[in-house]
Motif scaffolding. Structure first.
Motif, PDB file in Angstrom:
ATOM      1  N   UNK A   4     -41.772  17.318  39.796  1.00  0.00           N
ATOM      2  CA  UNK A   4     -42.347  16.627  38.727  1.00  0.00           C
ATOM      3  C   UNK A   4     -43.553  15.996  39.066  1.00  0.00           C
ATOM      4  N   UNK A   5     -44.097  15.842  40.095  1.00  0.00           N
ATOM      5  CA  UNK A   5     -45.269  15.434  40.459  1.00  0.00           C
ATOM      6  C   UNK A   5     -46.398  16.786  41.721  1.00  0.00           C
ATOM      7  N   UNK A   6     -47.440  17.165  40.866  1.00  0.00           N
ATOM      8  CA  UNK A   6     -47.505  18.514  41.442  1.00  0.00           C
ATOM      9  C   UNK A   6     -49.383  18.260  41.046  1.00  0.00           C
ATOM     10  N   UNK A   7     -50.103  18.863  42.074  1.00  0.00           N
ATOM     11  CA  UNK A   7     -50.951  19.096  41.330  1.00  0.00           C
ATOM     12  C   UNK A   7     -52.148  20.268  40.950  1.00  0.00           C
ATOM     13  N   UNK A   8     -50.962  21.382  40.662  1.00  0.00           N
ATOM     14  CA  UNK A   8     -50.974  22.436  39.333  1.00  0.00           C
ATOM     15  C   UNK A   8     -49.663  23.111  39.282  1.00  0.00           C
ATOM     16  N   UNK A  42     -48.481  29.649  33.607  1.00  0.00           N
ATOM     17  CA  UNK A  42     -50.512  30.201  33.454  1.00  0.00           C
ATOM     18  C   UNK A  42     -51.354  29.330  33.335  1.00  0.00           C
ATOM     19  N   UNK A  43     -52.678  30.286  33.529  1.00  0.00           N
ATOM     20  CA  UNK A  43     -53.717  28.976  33.502  1.00  0.00           C
ATOM     21  C   UNK A  43     -54.122  28.758  32.117  1.00  0.00           C
ATOM     22  N   UNK A  44     -53.159  28.779  30.559  1.00  0.00           N
ATOM     23  CA  UNK A  44     -53.613  28.140  29.630  1.00  0.00           C
ATOM     24  C   UNK A  44     -52.895  27.591  29.359  1.00  0.00           C
ATOM     25  N   UNK A  45     -51.171  27.272  29.813  1.00  0.00           N
ATOM     26  CA  UNK A  45     -50.805  26.071  29.739  1.00  0.00           C
ATOM     27  C   UNK A  45     -50.942  24.719  30.876  1.00  0.00           C
ATOM     28  N   UNK A  46     -51.398  25.328  32.009  1.00  0.00           N
ATOM     29  CA  UNK A  46     -51.952  24.468  32.870  1.00  0.00           C
ATOM     30  C   UNK A  46     -53.012  23.374  31.896  1.00  0.00           C
ATOM     31  N   UNK A  47     -54.412  24.187  31.298  1.00  0.00           N
ATOM     32  CA  UNK A  47     -55.129  23.617  30.730  1.00  0.00           C
ATOM     33  C   UNK A  47     -54.308  22.371  29.614  1.00  0.00           C
ATOM     34  N   UNK A  48     -53.763  23.290  29.021  1.00  0.00           N
ATOM     35  CA  UNK A  48     -52.550  22.295  28.120  1.00  0.00           C
ATOM     36  C   UNK A  48     -52.110  21.071  28.200  1.00  0.00           C
ATOM     37  N   UNK A  49     -51.157  21.066  29.259  1.00  0.00           N
ATOM     38  CA  UNK A  49     -50.743  20.421  30.197  1.00  0.00           C
ATOM     39  C   UNK A  49     -51.514  19.110  30.612  1.00  0.00           C
ATOM     40  N   UNK A  50     -52.724  19.489  30.568  1.00  0.00           N
ATOM     41  CA  UNK A  50     -53.711  18.687  31.234  1.00  0.00           C
ATOM     42  C   UNK A  50     -54.369  17.699  29.605  1.00  0.00           C
ATOM     43  N   UNK A  51     -53.696  18.249  28.887  1.00  0.00           N
ATOM     44  CA  UNK A  51     -54.247  17.453  27.565  1.00  0.00           C
ATOM     45  C   UNK A  51     -53.404  16.946  27.647  1.00  0.00           C
ATOM     46  N   UNK A 117     -62.548  36.464  25.507  1.00  0.00           N
ATOM     47  CA  UNK A 117     -63.113  36.599  27.222  1.00  0.00           C
ATOM     48  C   UNK A 117     -63.547  35.400  27.758  1.00  0.00           C
ATOM     49  N   UNK A 118     -63.993  34.764  26.376  1.00  0.00           N
ATOM     50  CA  UNK A 118     -64.311  33.511  27.051  1.00  0.00           C
ATOM     51  C   UNK A 118     -63.780  32.071  26.613  1.00  0.00           C
ATOM     52  N   UNK A 119     -62.837  32.494  26.225  1.00  0.00           N
ATOM     53  CA  UNK A 119     -61.186  31.675  26.349  1.00  0.00           C
ATOM     54  C   UNK A 119     -60.459  31.294  27.844  1.00  0.00           C
ATOM     55  N   UNK A 120     -60.269  32.991  28.195  1.00  0.00           N
ATOM     56  CA  UNK A 120     -60.258  33.305  29.382  1.00  0.00           C
ATOM     57  C   UNK A 120     -60.494  32.979  30.135  1.00  0.00           C
ATOM     58  N   UNK A 121     -61.881  32.401  30.553  1.00  0.00           N
ATOM     59  CA  UNK A 121     -62.635  32.458  31.478  1.00  0.00           C
ATOM     60  C   UNK A 121     -62.536  30.812  31.797  1.00  0.00           C
ATOM     61  N   UNK A 122     -62.865  30.270  30.479  1.00  0.00           N
ATOM     62  CA  UNK A 122     -62.572  28.505  30.669  1.00  0.00           C
ATOM     63  C   UNK A 122     -61.078  28.290  31.324  1.00  0.00           C
ATOM     64  N   UNK A 126     -60.634  26.366  35.277  1.00  0.00           N
ATOM     65  CA  UNK A 126     -60.677  24.863  34.588  1.00  0.00           C
ATOM     66  C   UNK A 126     -60.469  24.351  36.148  1.00  0.00           C
ATOM     67  N   UNK A 127     -59.503  24.904  36.598  1.00  0.00           N
ATOM     68  CA  UNK A 127     -58.514  24.235  38.248  1.00  0.00           C
ATOM     69  C   UNK A 127     -59.711  25.147  39.260  1.00  0.00           C
TER      70      UNK A 127
END
Length: 131
Positions: A4-8, A42-51, A117-122, A126-127
């Motif tokens: 449950x608790x993690x930095x990533x 995936x980085x995409x899910x990490x970003x979305x989860x941060x929201x 490519x811009x969205x992938x880079x973002x 992100x982390x």
């Protein structure tokens, strides 16, 4: 499974049915676990989860079940599903290293959802890079 608790995002695939007796470790069951492992890490899910996720108050993310259910998971074709299953099995068998595994599954995910490519880079920046 995940904690449950993690930095990533730190989802793991466990295929032999070992029970992990810990109060903040969760198990997921179903047909599409290799694909879910790939997309949830995936980085995409990490970003979305941060929201949509919550934090502990000191910046650590709480990977709660009810917020994981809010993630948008694209439905993939049988060919894509097979690709993710093979990649996970190759990783388990040590046929590919972590970097190759991560790169191949993330590229496939980005292609499936049509990221620029811009969205992938973002998403990938992100982390900070994990060592």
């Amino acid at each position: 499974m995940w904690g449950e608790i993690s930095d990533r995002s730190k989802f793991a695939y466990e295929s032999i049915g070992t029970f992990v007796p810990e109060a903040t470790t969760f198990l997921m069951a179903g047909k599409h676990l290799p694909y879910l492992l790939c997309i949830l890490n995936s980085p995409m899910s990490e970003w979305f989860f941060s929201k949509v996720g919550t934090t502990t108050g000191v910046g650590t993310v709480r990977w709660k079940k009810f917020t994981i259910q809010e993630l948008i998971i694209p439905i993939v074709s049988p060919v894509d599903e097979q690709f993710f299953e093979e990649q996970v099995q190759n990783y388990i068998d040590h046929s590919i290293d972590t970097q190759s595994f991560t790169s191949s599954v993330n590229k496939r995910i980005y292609s499936i959802v049509g990221l620029s490519d811009e969205e992938i880079s973002f998403a990938e920046n992100y982390y900070p890079t994990m060592l």
